[in-house]
Design a protein around this motif. Sequence first.
Motif, PDB file in Angstrom:
ATOM      1  N   UNK A  10     124.743  50.688  18.747  1.00  0.00           N
ATOM      2  CA  UNK A  10     125.624  51.777  19.210  1.00  0.00           C
ATOM      3  C   UNK A  10     125.982  52.766  18.115  1.00  0.00           C
ATOM      4  N   UNK A  11     126.165  52.275  16.874  1.00  0.00           N
ATOM      5  CA  UNK A  11     126.566  53.193  15.796  1.00  0.00           C
ATOM      6  C   UNK A  11     125.445  54.172  15.465  1.00  0.00           C
ATOM      7  N   UNK A  12     124.233  53.673  15.334  1.00  0.00           N
ATOM      8  CA  UNK A  12     123.126  54.569  15.030  1.00  0.00           C
ATOM      9  C   UNK A  12     122.836  55.509  16.206  1.00  0.00           C
ATOM     10  N   UNK A  13     122.953  55.005  17.416  1.00  0.00           N
ATOM     11  CA  UNK A  13     122.729  55.872  18.564  1.00  0.00           C
ATOM     12  C   UNK A  13     123.801  56.954  18.659  1.00  0.00           C
ATOM     13  N   UNK A  14     124.999  56.647  18.204  1.00  0.00           N
ATOM     14  CA  UNK A  14     126.047  57.672  18.162  1.00  0.00           C
ATOM     15  C   UNK A  14     125.715  58.744  17.129  1.00  0.00           C
ATOM     16  N   UNK A  35     122.838  60.813  18.488  1.00  0.00           N
ATOM     17  CA  UNK A  35     123.321  61.645  19.591  1.00  0.00           C
ATOM     18  C   UNK A  35     124.133  62.823  19.061  1.00  0.00           C
ATOM     19  N   UNK A  36     124.887  62.597  17.999  1.00  0.00           N
ATOM     20  CA  UNK A  36     125.654  63.689  17.383  1.00  0.00           C
ATOM     21  C   UNK A  36     124.715  64.781  16.880  1.00  0.00           C
ATOM     22  N   UNK A  37     123.611  64.363  16.258  1.00  0.00           N
ATOM     23  CA  UNK A  37     122.629  65.339  15.814  1.00  0.00           C
ATOM     24  C   UNK A  37     121.984  66.060  16.982  1.00  0.00           C
ATOM     25  N   UNK A  38     121.704  65.334  18.054  1.00  0.00           N
ATOM     26  CA  UNK A  38     121.072  65.943  19.214  1.00  0.00           C
ATOM     27  C   UNK A  38     121.955  66.943  19.922  1.00  0.00           C
ATOM     28  N   UNK A  39     123.236  66.641  20.053  1.00  0.00           N
ATOM     29  CA  UNK A  39     124.129  67.515  20.817  1.00  0.00           C
ATOM     30  C   UNK A  39     124.579  68.727  20.023  1.00  0.00           C
ATOM     31  N   UNK A  66     114.856  57.410  19.608  1.00  0.00           N
ATOM     32  CA  UNK A  66     114.395  58.387  20.589  1.00  0.00           C
ATOM     33  C   UNK A  66     115.427  58.630  21.681  1.00  0.00           C
ATOM     34  N   UNK A  67     116.013  57.566  22.215  1.00  0.00           N
ATOM     35  CA  UNK A  67     117.024  57.728  23.254  1.00  0.00           C
ATOM     36  C   UNK A  67     118.352  58.187  22.675  1.00  0.00           C
ATOM     37  N   UNK A  68     118.656  57.776  21.440  1.00  0.00           N
ATOM     38  CA  UNK A  68     119.900  58.208  20.813  1.00  0.00           C
ATOM     39  C   UNK A  68     119.938  59.718  20.661  1.00  0.00           C
ATOM     40  N   UNK A  69     118.930  60.275  20.004  1.00  0.00           N
ATOM     41  CA  UNK A  69     118.871  61.728  19.834  1.00  0.00           C
ATOM     42  C   UNK A  69     118.630  62.417  21.177  1.00  0.00           C
ATOM     43  N   UNK A  70     117.800  61.788  22.022  1.00  0.00           N
ATOM     44  CA  UNK A  70     117.462  62.404  23.302  1.00  0.00           C
ATOM     45  C   UNK A  70     118.645  62.550  24.230  1.00  0.00           C
ATOM     46  N   UNK A  71     119.523  61.554  24.278  1.00  0.00           N
ATOM     47  CA  UNK A  71     120.685  61.658  25.157  1.00  0.00           C
ATOM     48  C   UNK A  71     121.673  62.688  24.597  1.00  0.00           C
ATOM     49  N   UNK A  72     121.656  62.890  23.271  1.00  0.00           N
ATOM     50  CA  UNK A  72     122.462  63.956  22.690  1.00  0.00           C
ATOM     51  C   UNK A  72     121.973  65.321  23.126  1.00  0.00           C
ATOM     52  N   UNK A  81     129.206  61.785  27.088  1.00  0.00           N
ATOM     53  CA  UNK A  81     129.884  60.505  26.869  1.00  0.00           C
ATOM     54  C   UNK A  81     129.403  59.440  27.849  1.00  0.00           C
ATOM     55  N   UNK A  82     129.327  59.785  29.122  1.00  0.00           N
ATOM     56  CA  UNK A  82     128.929  58.799  30.131  1.00  0.00           C
ATOM     57  C   UNK A  82     127.467  58.398  29.942  1.00  0.00           C
ATOM     58  N   UNK A  83     126.599  59.382  29.738  1.00  0.00           N
ATOM     59  CA  UNK A  83     125.172  59.076  29.573  1.00  0.00           C
ATOM     60  C   UNK A  83     124.926  58.281  28.295  1.00  0.00           C
ATOM     61  N   UNK A  84     125.673  58.582  27.244  1.00  0.00           N
ATOM     62  CA  UNK A  84     125.520  57.824  25.996  1.00  0.00           C
ATOM     63  C   UNK A  84     125.924  56.369  26.202  1.00  0.00           C
ATOM     64  N   UNK A  85     127.048  56.137  26.857  1.00  0.00           N
ATOM     65  CA  UNK A  85     127.505  54.769  27.102  1.00  0.00           C
ATOM     66  C   UNK A  85     126.478  53.986  27.925  1.00  0.00           C
ATOM     67  N   UNK A  86     125.962  54.604  28.960  1.00  0.00           N
ATOM     68  CA  UNK A  86     124.979  53.938  29.812  1.00  0.00           C
ATOM     69  C   UNK A  86     123.706  53.652  29.026  1.00  0.00           C
ATOM     70  N   UNK A  87     123.266  54.603  28.216  1.00  0.00           N
ATOM     71  CA  UNK A  87     122.037  54.424  27.436  1.00  0.00           C
ATOM     72  C   UNK A  87     122.195  53.323  26.399  1.00  0.00           C
TER      73      UNK A  87
END
Length: 442
Positions: free
Chosen positions: A94-98, A101-105, A139-145, A179-185
């Motif tokens: 979760x930490x790395x995906x956050x 995702x921060x970079x992606x968004x 891939x999903x971390x940055x992608x969901x961002x 937020x919701x999509x990140x949690x689900x992912x």
Amino acid sequence: MRLHARLDGAAEAGKHLHLQKLRIVDPQGFFDVILAPIAGFYDPVEYVARAIDVSLFVLIIGGFIGVVTASGAIDAGIARAMVRLRGRENWMIPILMALFALGGTTYGMAEETLAFYVLLIPVMIAARYDALTAVAVILLGAGVGVLGSTINAFSTVIASDAAGVTFADGLVLRLIILAVCWLVTVAFVMRYAARVRADPTKSLVYDRKAANEAHFLASTPMEAATFTGLHKIVLILFALTFGLMIWGVSIGGWWMAEMSGLFLAAAVLIGIVARLGEAKLVESFVNGARDLLGVALIIALARGIVVIMDAGHITDTILHAAETSVAGLSQTAFILVIYWTQVGLSFFVPSTSGLAVLSMPILAPVADFAGVKRELVVTAFATASGMVNLITPTSAVVMGGLAIGRVPYERWLRFVWPLLVILTLIVMAALGLATMLEGTPT
């Protein structure tokens, strides 16, 4: 003063209906087509910044990202997090995906993620996960961002400008979707990872387990770059720059010129703080801008198509036809049709920025006919483009990441399709609910 404003939907509808009734025809010749991309660069479009302003902003933010990357702060920060969490790999997900995702968004982090695969895959394999888990985290971390692009300059900022609104419009909805999509992912990836760790045969790449362990654990260094206090300062300045951009657009009346000046000044400041020196600062800025030169040119070329369509009154014809076609649709049905339209277009126009400039001048005015706010069309565009970019085989980021992780494309599709269904339902529900709550624009 802002360079953009909301259009009066009723007035625009009347104008286009009037043009249609008059059957105005202005054929565009060969030289008109040749000159259209040039005109697309500097010809003003009502309520929208000139393409040259948008392209310059893209180049400057590319230079800004180049300078931040040259400082090593982003790479060192993520690598440090990986090392600190070793032994607690369940928290690493979760930490790395956050972080991704921060970079992606914020700035559409994509190609920049490719450097992290060789660092993260050995860590995950050593922790008794598999290579697919590591690929999914990145891939999903940055992608969901990117899917939940809140202030992504290459998605929502350009699309908002082309739609005649600010990217601050609709920001709350995009934050909720993110937020919701990140949690689900994250839950989806962690569930798969836990299943693989408990029973390695559940891995979708189990047949490659021995080969992957031999390849990644034997040949890839797992040491992380030193994360210094200077890196912390650079990351703080990086975050403050985006925070100031949000303030400037929301409250200060900023747009392309002011944002370009902000990122230019921030790039120079970060270069000085990071002690890059004059030569390296200039080189990293130019290299970062050069990486996005294609994006800047695509924006102008796409605007050129809009120039031809406007000059030939093709836009008026399309808007008239669209006004007729959406007359019987509810607002909720309309925004969902827009979403799926953008999904389809994203497969054929892989450039997010190019698709924004190409589609928004058409689809945003159509929203006026349907009584839907234009920022909802921008959000539909951003989420649709982000969704497609998780799987599109024409993406160097997707195929490159899978190649580094030695994950076959068909297995990636097998892994990710249930998540795509869930994320699609979330996005459609969010768009539909927001449309019902916000109602007709004023």
